[in-house]
Write an enzyme that holds these catalytic residues in place. Structure first.
Site, PDB file in Angstrom:
ATOM      1  N   HIS A   1       6.562 -31.825   8.280  1.00 60.59           N
ATOM      2  CA  HIS A   1       6.041 -30.475   8.032  1.00 60.59           C
ATOM      3  C   HIS A   1       5.026 -30.494   6.888  1.00 60.59           C
ATOM      4  CE1 HIS A   1       9.011 -29.194  10.857  1.00 60.59           C
ATOM      5  NE2 HIS A   1       9.997 -29.672  10.107  1.00 60.59           N
TER       6      HIS A   1
ATOM      7  N   HIS B   1       9.331 -24.819   7.268  1.00 65.48           N
ATOM      8  CA  HIS B   1       8.339 -25.599   8.008  1.00 65.48           C
ATOM      9  C   HIS B   1       6.906 -25.388   7.529  1.00 65.48           C
ATOM     10  CE1 HIS B   1      10.912 -26.491  11.872  1.00 65.48           C
ATOM     11  NE2 HIS B   1      11.559 -26.758  10.733  1.00 65.48           N
TER      12      HIS B   1
ATOM     13  N   THR C   1       2.372  -2.117   8.808  1.00 62.37           N
ATOM     14  CA  THR C   1       2.764  -3.157   9.777  1.00 62.37           C
ATOM     15  C   THR C   1       3.031  -4.500   9.131  1.00 62.37           C
ATOM     16  OG1 THR C   1       0.457  -3.777  10.078  1.00 62.37           O
ATOM     17  CG2 THR C   1       1.348  -2.098  11.592  1.00 62.37           C
TER      18      THR C   1
ATOM     19  N   CYS D   1       2.829  -3.454   3.918  1.00 61.20           N
ATOM     20  CA  CYS D   1       2.032  -2.289   4.300  1.00 61.20           C
ATOM     21  C   CYS D   1       2.725  -1.679   5.518  1.00 61.20           C
ATOM     22  CB  CYS D   1       0.573  -2.661   4.543  1.00 61.20           C
ATOM     23  SG  CYS D   1       0.247  -3.762   5.929  1.00 61.20           S
TER      24      CYS D   1
ATOM     25  N   ASP E   1       0.859  -1.179   0.000  1.00 61.54           N
ATOM     26  CA  ASP E   1       0.000   0.000   0.000  1.00 61.54           C
ATOM     27  C   ASP E   1       0.901   1.237   0.000  1.00 61.54           C
ATOM     28  OD1 ASP E   1       0.847   0.349   2.599  1.00 61.54           O
ATOM     29  OD2 ASP E   1      -1.150   0.238   3.507  1.00 61.54           O
TER      30      ASP E   1
HETATM   31  C1  RB5 Z   1      -2.126   2.481   6.570  1.00 64.40           C
HETATM   32  O1  RB5 Z   1      -2.206   3.647   7.317  1.00 64.40           O
HETATM   33  C2  RB5 Z   1      -1.945   1.283   7.477  1.00 64.40           C
HETATM   34  O2  RB5 Z   1      -3.106   1.033   8.196  1.00 64.40           O
HETATM   35  C3  RB5 Z   1      -1.567   0.064   6.659  1.00 64.40           C
HETATM   36  O3  RB5 Z   1      -0.395   0.330   5.954  1.00 64.40           O
HETATM   37  C4  RB5 Z   1      -1.259  -1.210   7.430  1.00 64.40           C
HETATM   38  O4  RB5 Z   1      -0.363  -0.979   8.468  1.00 64.40           O
HETATM   39  C5  RB5 Z   1      -2.417  -2.003   7.859  1.00 64.40           C
HETATM   40  O5  RB5 Z   1      -2.290  -3.152   8.340  1.00 64.40           O
END
Ligand code: RB5
Length: 149
Positions: free
Chosen positions: A137, A102, A71, A69, A12
């Site tokens: 596995h 695995h 996180t 993204c 993203d």
């Molecule tokens: C975008 O602001 C953020 O929510 C997205 O990049 C991600 O971290 C969501 O899981």
């Protein structure tokens, strides 16, 4: 994985710079990169980018996928909704190696707001350099596939 293996990349808006760095790095190792964007930093929605990359892996068009993204968590969740996808978020090299050895993961998710660029490249190396071990596995991965079926 061997050279010329097709790897799809997507992210993203939160992870474009890291995605481009990974694309250049992985291409430099001889892999065939299929970067499906996005190309601008305009705010977008991670589920559609995770799904698009996951469908390319699930169809066999690409052998592996790397998705990002902020996180890594949201885009991983979206990718894992596509049948045939096993995607893990990794913030360390040990986990990245293990999800291949695995869990036979076919996609790696990274959080651009969590890991630094150099660690991210090491995580990518660990993921790409590892091979699924099969055996016990394989039995467990088959159990995951049965849940999906
Ligand atoms: C975008 O602001 C953020 O929510 C997205 O990049 C991600 O971290 C969501 O899981």
């Amino acid at each position: 994985m061997t050279a010329n293996t097709r790897i799809v990349l997507s992210s993203d808006h939160a992870a474009i710079d890291l995605r481009l760095a990974i694309a250049a790095y992985v291409a430099g190792k001889g892999y065939a990169i299929v970067d499906i964007g996005p190309t601008t930093t305009e705010s977008t929605h991670y589920p559609k980018h995770g799904e698009a990359a996951a469908r390319m892996v699930a169809s066999g068009d690409c052998a592996l996928g790397i998705i990002l993204c902020g996180t890594g968590q949201g885009i991983m969740m979206a990718a894992n909704k596509v049948k045939g996808i096993r995607c893990g978020v990794c913030m360390d090299t040990f986990s990245a190696r293990m999800i291949r050895q695995h869990n036979d993961a076919n996609m790696l998710a990274l959080g651009a707001r969590v890991v630094g660029d150099m660690l991210a490249l090491d995580i990518v190396d660990a993921f790409l350099d590892a091979e699924f071990e099969g055996g016990r596995h394989g039995t467990r991965v088959d159990m995951i596939k049965e849940i999906e079926a």
